[in-house]
Scaffold this motif. Structure first.
Motif, PDB file in Angstrom:
ATOM      1  N   HIS A  95       1.656  11.556   3.273  1.00 16.53           N
ATOM      2  CA  HIS A  95       2.452  11.831   2.067  1.00 16.53           C
ATOM      3  C   HIS A  95       2.723  10.545   1.294  1.00 16.53           C
ATOM      4  O   HIS A  95       2.676  10.527   0.052  1.00 16.53           O
TER       5      HIS A  95
ATOM      6  N   ASP B  37       1.233  10.829  -2.443  1.00 14.43           N
ATOM      7  CA  ASP B  37       2.244  11.063  -3.479  1.00 14.43           C
ATOM      8  C   ASP B  37       2.373   9.837  -4.381  1.00 14.43           C
ATOM      9  O   ASP B  37       3.160   8.931  -4.127  1.00 14.43           O
TER      10      ASP B  37
ATOM     11  N   ARG C 261       7.878  13.853  -3.620  1.00 16.65           N
ATOM     12  CA  ARG C 261       8.244  14.375  -2.298  1.00 16.65           C
ATOM     13  C   ARG C 261       9.692  14.827  -2.220  1.00 16.65           C
ATOM     14  O   ARG C 261      10.007  15.838  -1.610  1.00 16.65           O
TER      15      ARG C 261
ATOM     16  N   LEU D  24      10.214  18.208  -3.285  1.00 16.31           N
ATOM     17  CA  LEU D  24       9.596  19.241  -2.446  1.00 16.31           C
ATOM     18  C   LEU D  24      10.219  19.309  -1.062  1.00 16.31           C
ATOM     19  O   LEU D  24       9.747  20.060  -0.212  1.00 16.31           O
ATOM     20  N   ARG D  25      11.243  18.515  -0.825  1.00 22.72           N
ATOM     21  CA  ARG D  25      11.798  18.419   0.528  1.00 22.72           C
ATOM     22  C   ARG D  25      12.309  19.778   1.004  1.00 22.72           C
ATOM     23  O   ARG D  25      12.974  20.511   0.286  1.00 22.72           O
TER      24      ARG D  25
ATOM     25  N   GLU E 153       7.504  22.170   7.598  1.00 27.23           N
ATOM     26  CA  GLU E 153       7.926  21.590   6.323  1.00 27.23           C
ATOM     27  C   GLU E 153       6.925  20.537   5.837  1.00 27.23           C
ATOM     28  O   GLU E 153       6.571  20.496   4.656  1.00 27.23           O
TER      29      GLU E 153
ATOM     30  N   TYR F  21       3.677  22.147   4.692  1.00 22.90           N
ATOM     31  CA  TYR F  21       3.887  22.726   3.359  1.00 22.90           C
ATOM     32  C   TYR F  21       3.861  21.635   2.283  1.00 22.90           C
ATOM     33  O   TYR F  21       3.209  21.788   1.238  1.00 22.90           O
ATOM     34  N   THR F  22       4.539  20.511   2.567  1.00 23.68           N
ATOM     35  CA  THR F  22       4.548  19.407   1.596  1.00 23.68           C
ATOM     36  C   THR F  22       3.150  18.851   1.389  1.00 23.68           C
ATOM     37  O   THR F  22       2.779  18.460   0.277  1.00 23.68           O
TER      38      THR F  22
ATOM     39  N   LEU G 169       1.450  18.559  -2.226  1.00 27.82           N
ATOM     40  CA  LEU G 169       1.048  17.276  -2.792  1.00 27.82           C
ATOM     41  C   LEU G 169      -0.440  17.265  -3.141  1.00 27.82           C
ATOM     42  O   LEU G 169      -0.837  16.686  -4.162  1.00 27.82           O
TER      43      LEU G 169
ATOM     44  N   TYR H  62       3.991  28.305   0.053  1.00 27.78           N
ATOM     45  CA  TYR H  62       2.961  27.561  -0.659  1.00 27.78           C
ATOM     46  C   TYR H  62       2.331  28.383  -1.782  1.00 27.78           C
ATOM     47  O   TYR H  62       2.146  27.879  -2.899  1.00 27.78           O
TER      48      TYR H  62
END
Length: 819
Positions: free
Chosen positions: A481, A485, A490, A493-494, A546, A549-550, A554, A601
C-alpha cells in the motif's frame, strides 16, 4: 634589603623589575614603573628572556614563602609584558612564563591555581608571530584535566577550580589548534584526558545535599560560571575544530566514558551527548561518528539488552541528523550491522527461552522483554534511517532489506537463520518487514509504478504474502500500500465497509500513464494471484480482510483502465466462488468474510466507474443481503457476536453477484465484456513450494465443451502428445518432481505469453487447441471437430480451479504440460 651601592650595581632590567613591587603588596602593581619596564622590554627585546627568568625567580620564592600578594603582582606584570611584546625574542620569555604558570598550578592553593589558569588563558589568546616547534603542553593538559575533577570540600571552591580547569583546557585547544603543531593535541593520550573531563562536568554532577531542593533557573551571569555550560561550549568548540584525520580520536573517549560510568542505561545523557557531537562536527565527517558507534555496538554485543538498546538509540539519533547531510559509504554498513544485531538479539531471546524450564523464571521473561526492546530499537533505527535518505538511496535500501528477508527453501542471499528454526525465522521475517514498512512510509517519489515496484523488488516482496502467517501477510500488504498509494488515499479507505457515496471520500487520482498500463499488463496477474490466495488462508482475521480490500481499491484508483476493471471483476467473482464452493474447507467466518470483502469492493468499484446499471445490480444485492443475509456484509460479519449460517448451499442467487448481470450492465456502457465469461484462475509458480503452502494444483484434468450446455462430467488426464505412459502422467501431475529443463521450458513459455504480441499468441493457441482436440478425440474415441472460429470454447479443470467456456484464443496453456 639591599644597600644603595649594591642596588646601583645591579643590572638595569632587575632594577626595573624590583621597582614594580610596592612596599605593601596591597597597594598593587606600581603602574609608573610598570610602564618603564614595558618600554624597556619593547626597546630591548633581547633582554626579555632575562626579565622573564628574574620574574620567575621572584615568583617561585614568593610562592614558597606564601607571599601571595607579590605573586599576584608578578603575574600581572607578566601578562602585561606578554600583551605588549610580539617580537621573535619573546620565545624564551614565554618559556619562563609557562614555567611560572606551572608553578602556580602545582600549588595546593586554589587561588593560585585560578590565577595561573587566567594567565594561561590570556596567553592562549595571543597570536605569536612564529610557531614554537619544541614547546609541548602535556603538563597543562594533565593539570587542567585534574582540576576538572576537583573534589574540594567547599562547593564554591570546587566549582571555581573546575571552571578554571575547563577554561584551561579551552585555552590549550585554542593555542594548539592555531599552532603549526596542532596535531599533537589530537593524540589519544591527550584526548583520553580532555574529553572525559569535559563530559564529567557536562553531567552536572552535584552533591546529594544540593539535590534536595527544586532546581532554580540560573541567571545569565550564573550560566557563564556554570561548569556544565562551560564544558559543553568547550566540547562543541573542540569537535568543531576536528578534521578528517583526528575525528576518531575525539569520539572514542566518549564511548569509554559512557561505558565506565554506565551511562547507556538509562541513556539520556548519552543521547544528548551525541546530539551535541553530530551538530558540532563538520557535516562531511558524520560517517566517522556512525562508524565508531557501529564498531562500539559490535564490541558490546554480549552486554545486557538494555545497554545494547541504549547504544542503538544513540545510533538512531546520529543517523537522524546525518541523514539530512552527507552519509557517504556507511549506508549499507549501517544496515548490515543492524541486521546482524537483529539476528543476534533473536538468537539470544530464543536461546534463553530454550534454556528455561517449563516454569520460566522472572529473570528469563524479563530478559526476553529486554531483547524485544533491542529489536524494536533496531527496527526504529532502520526505518527512520531509511525514511530520511534521499529517494534514490531509499529505493536501494528497500531492495537491500527485502533481499535479507529469509524465505523457506532459500538461504543464499538472506540472513543466516538456519539455527534459529521456524520460530526465529518468522520473527526475523516480521521484524524486517516492519522496518521495510517504516522505510516505505511516505515514499511518493516514484512517478511510475515500475519505479516504485521494480520486478527485483516485487517478486520477493510478494513471496511472504503466501506464508501461513497472518501477521506476515498483513505487513506485506501494508508495504504494498505504501508503494502503490501515490495520492495518499489510504486514510480515506481505512476499514472495510459499504460506502454509500464514494464521491464523498474525494479520492485523488490521475490519468493512467502508458508506463502504468505496461506495469499492470506485466504484473497484474501477479498482484491478483496474491490477493486471491490471500483470501483463502484459514488464519485470516478482520485486519487481513481490510488490507485485502484496500489493496483492490488502491489498484482500482492507481492502475485501473477498462481492461483492468474487467480483470478485477473476474477476480471478485472468483473470490465469491471461493466462499460458495468452498473446495478449501474454509471456516464459515472466512467464507462470510470473503463475501463481505467482495460486496465492499464491488460497491466501491461500481461507483468509481459510474455505470448506473452496474451500480444498481450491486446495490440490489447489498439490500437483499441486509435483510436476508447480514453476515455477508462487512458491518455485520466483523462484529464480535455476529451469528454465522450453518451452510451457504441453500442461499438464493439474488444474494450473489452474478457474472451475466454484470456483463449485461457493463456491455451496455461500451465495455468489452467477452472476458467476463472466463473465470479467473491464478497462475502456478514455484512460490507455492518456497512459502510452504500446499500447491494449488493437486491434479490436472481436462474437460471438453463444444456447445454451451453439453458438459462432459468425466475427468480425463493430461497426456503427452507422443505417448500415454505412467511416467508421462506422473510428470504431468507431480509439479515438485519437474526437472530443471522442464522448469526452464515452463518459464520461457510463461514469459512468451506475458510479452509476445496478442495476434501471435492467439494464432499459436488456436493451432495447439486444434491439435489438442484431435488428440483427445483419439484417446476418448469421440468424434470431435475443432471449433470453426475463435468463438469456440473449451472447459479446463486444473485442480480446484475451473476454466469454463474459455475462448480458444484466451486459453492459458503455459500452466499445462501439453507441449
Amino acid at each position: 634589603g639591599v644597600c644603595c651601592c649594591c642596588a646601583a650595581l645591579r643590572p638595569r632590567y632587575k632594577r626595573l623589575v624590583d621597582n614594580i613591587f610596592p612596599e605593601d603588596p596591597k597597594d598593587g602593581l606600581v603602574k609608573a614603573d610598570m610602564e618603564k619596564l614595558t618600554f624597556y622590554a619593547v626597546s630591548a627585546p633581547e633582554k626579555l628572556d632575562r626579565i622573564g627568568a628574574y620574574l620567575a625567580e621572584r615568583l617561585s620564592r614568593d610562592v614558597v614563602r606564601h607571599r601571595y600578594g607579590y605573586v599576584l603582582i608578578a603575574m600581572e606584570a607578566l601578562d602585561q609584558l606578554l600583551m605588549a611584546c610580539h617580537s621573535q625574542s619573546i620565545k624564551p620569555f614565554v618559556e619562563s612564563f609557562l614555567h611560572m604558570v606551572a608553578k602556580l598550578l602545582e600549588s595546593g592553593e586554589p587561588k593560585l591555581q585560578v590565577l595561573g589558569t587566567n594567565s594561561f588563558v590570556k596567553f592562549a589568546n595571543i597570536e605569536e608571530d612564529t610557531p614554537s616547534y619544541h614547546r609541548r603542553y602535556d603538563f597543562f593538559v594533565s593539570r587542567f584535566s585534574a582540576m576538572c575533577h576537583s573534589c574540594h570540600s567547599d562547593p564554591e571552591i570546587r566549582t571555581e577550580i573546575r571552571i578554571a580547569g575547563i577554561r584551561g583546557i579551552q585555552g590549550v585547544v585554542r593555542k594548539t589548534v592555531n599552532d603549526e603543531l596542532r596535531a599533537t593535541i589530537w593524540e589519544p593520550q591527550h584526548m583520553d584526558k580532555i574529553v572525559p573531563s569535559l563530559l564529567f562536568n557536562m553531567q552536572k554532577i552535584e552533591d546529594i545535599d544540593s539535590r534536595t531542593g527544586p532546581p532554580s533557573s540560573p541567571t545569565a551571569g550564573e550560566k557563564e560560571e556554570n561548569p556544565a555550560v562551560l564544558a559543553e561550549n568547550c566540547f562543541r568548540e573542540l569537535l568543531g575544530r576536528a578534521t578528517y584525520g583526528n575525528m576518531n580520536n575525539a569520539v572514542r573517549p566518549v564511548f569509554a566514558h559512557l561505558d565506565h560510568h554506565k551511562l547507556w542505561d538509562p541513556n539520556e545523557f548519552a543521547v544528548n551527548c551525541f546530539k551535541i557531537i553530530m551538530y558540532s562536527i563538520q557535516a562531511q565527517y558524520s560517517h566517522h561518528v556512525i562508524q565508531e558507534t557501529l564498531g562500539h555496538l559490535d564490541a558490546r554485543k554480549r552486554d545486557s539488552p538494555r545497554v545494547r538498546a541504549g547504544i542503538i538509540q544513540v545510533l538512531l539519533e546520529a543517523v537522524a541528523i546525518a541523514a539530512k547531510g552527507s552519509i557517504g559509504p556507511t549506508v549499507l554498513e549501517v544496515f548490515n550491522t543492524l541486521l546482524k544485531h537483529l539476528r543476534l538479539s533473536v538468537d539470544f531471546e530464543l536461546g534463553d527461552r530454550r534454556s528455561s524450564t517449563g516454569s520460566a523464571s522472572f529473570s528469563t521473561s524479563s530478559k526476553e522483554s529486554d531483547e524485544r526492546i533491542v529489536q524494536n530499537a533496531i527496527i526504529q533505527t532502520i526505518g527512520f534511517f531509511g525514511s530520511n535518505l534521499p529517494d534514490y538511496q531509499r529505493s536501494e535500501i528497500m531492495m537491500f532489506i527485502m533481499g535479507k528477508v529469509p524465505v523457506f527453501g532459500i538461504s543464499s542471499h538472506s540472513l543466516d537463520t538456519s539455527h534459529l528454526g521456524d520460530l526465529g525465522t518468522r520473527r526475523i521475517q516480521i521484524m524486517l518487514l516492519r522496518s521495510l514498512l517504516m522505510v516505505t512510509s511516505g515514499y511518493n517519489a516514484a512517478k511510475t509504478m515500475t519505479a516504485a515496484l521494480p520486478s527485483p523488488f516485487l517478486d520477493p516482496l510478494l513471496s511472504p504474502s503466501l506464508m501461513e502467517d497472518s501477521e506476515l501477510r498483513q505487513l506485506v500488504l501494508e508495504v504494498l500500500h505504501n508503494l502503490i498509494d501515490r495520492h495518499d488515499n489510504r486514510a480515506k479507505l481505512r476499514g472495510i465497509r459499504i460506502i454509500p457515496d464514494v464521491s464523498d471520500l474525494k479520492i485523488k487520482r490521475d490519468k493512467i500513464s502508458r508506463q502504468d498500463v505496461s506495469f499492470i499488463k506485466k504484473h497484474g496477474q501477479q498482484l491478483y494471484r496474491h490477493i486471491y490466495l490471500g483470501c483463502k488462508e484459514e488464519d485470516n482475521v478482520q485486519k487481513n480482510f481490510e488490507l485485502l480490500y484496500t489493496s483492490l481499491a488502491l489498484i482500482t484508483i492507481e492502475l485501473a483502465n477498462e481492461e483492468v476493471v474487467i480483470d478485477l471483476i473476474r477476480l471478485a467473482i472468483a473470490l465469491q466462488d471461493i466462499a460458495i464452493i468452498n473446495e478449501d474447507n474454509l471456516p464459515m467466518f472466512n467464507r462470510c468474510g470473503v463475501m463481505a470483502l467482495v460486496a465492499a469492493y464491488l460497491n466501491f468499484l461500481s461507483q468509481m466507474i459510474a455505470v448506473p446499471a452496474f451500480c444498481q445490480h450491486v446495490s440490489k444485492v447489498i439490500e437483499t443481503r441486509t435483510v436476508e443475509a447480514p453476515y455477508f456484509l462487512p458491518e455485520n460479519i466483523f462484529k464480535d457476536k455476529c451469528v454465522l449460517p450453518k451452510s451457504l448451499e441453500k442461499h438464493e442467487k439474488n444474494l450473489f453477484f452474478l457474472t451475466n448481470k454484470i456483463a449485461e450492465s457493463l456491455g451496455g456502457s461500451g465495455y468489452s465484456v467477452e472476458r467476463l465469461s472466463v473465470p479467473y484462475v491464478p497462475q502456478v509458480t514455484d512460490e507455492d513450494r518456497l512459502s510452504r503452502r500446499k500447491s494449488i494444483v493437486d491434479t490436472v484434468s481436462i474437460q471438453v465443451d463444444i456447445l454451451p450446455g453439453n458438459n462432459i462430467e468425466d475427468k480425463y488426464f493430461l497426456v503427452n502428445t507422443e505417448e500415454i505412459t505412467f511416467e508421462a502422467l506422473k510428470k504431468a501431475i507431480d509439479n515438485t518432481g519437474l526437472e530443471e529443463q522442464e522448469k526452464e521450458k515452463r518459464r520461457l513459455v510463461i514469459e512468451k505469453f506475458q510479452k509476445a504480441p496478442f495476434e501471435e499468441i492467439a494464432a499459436q493457441c488456436e493451432t495447439k487447441a486444434n491439435l489438442l482436440h484431435d488428440r483427445l478425440a483419439q484417446i476418448l474415441e469421440l468424434t470431435i471437430r475443432p471449433p470453426p472460429s475463435p468463438s469456440g470454447t473449451m472447459t479446463i479443470t486444473a485442480g480446484h480451479a475451473h476454466y469454463q467456456s474459455v475462448p480458444v484464443y484466451e486459453m492459458k496453456f503455459p500452466d499445462l504440460c501439453v507441449y
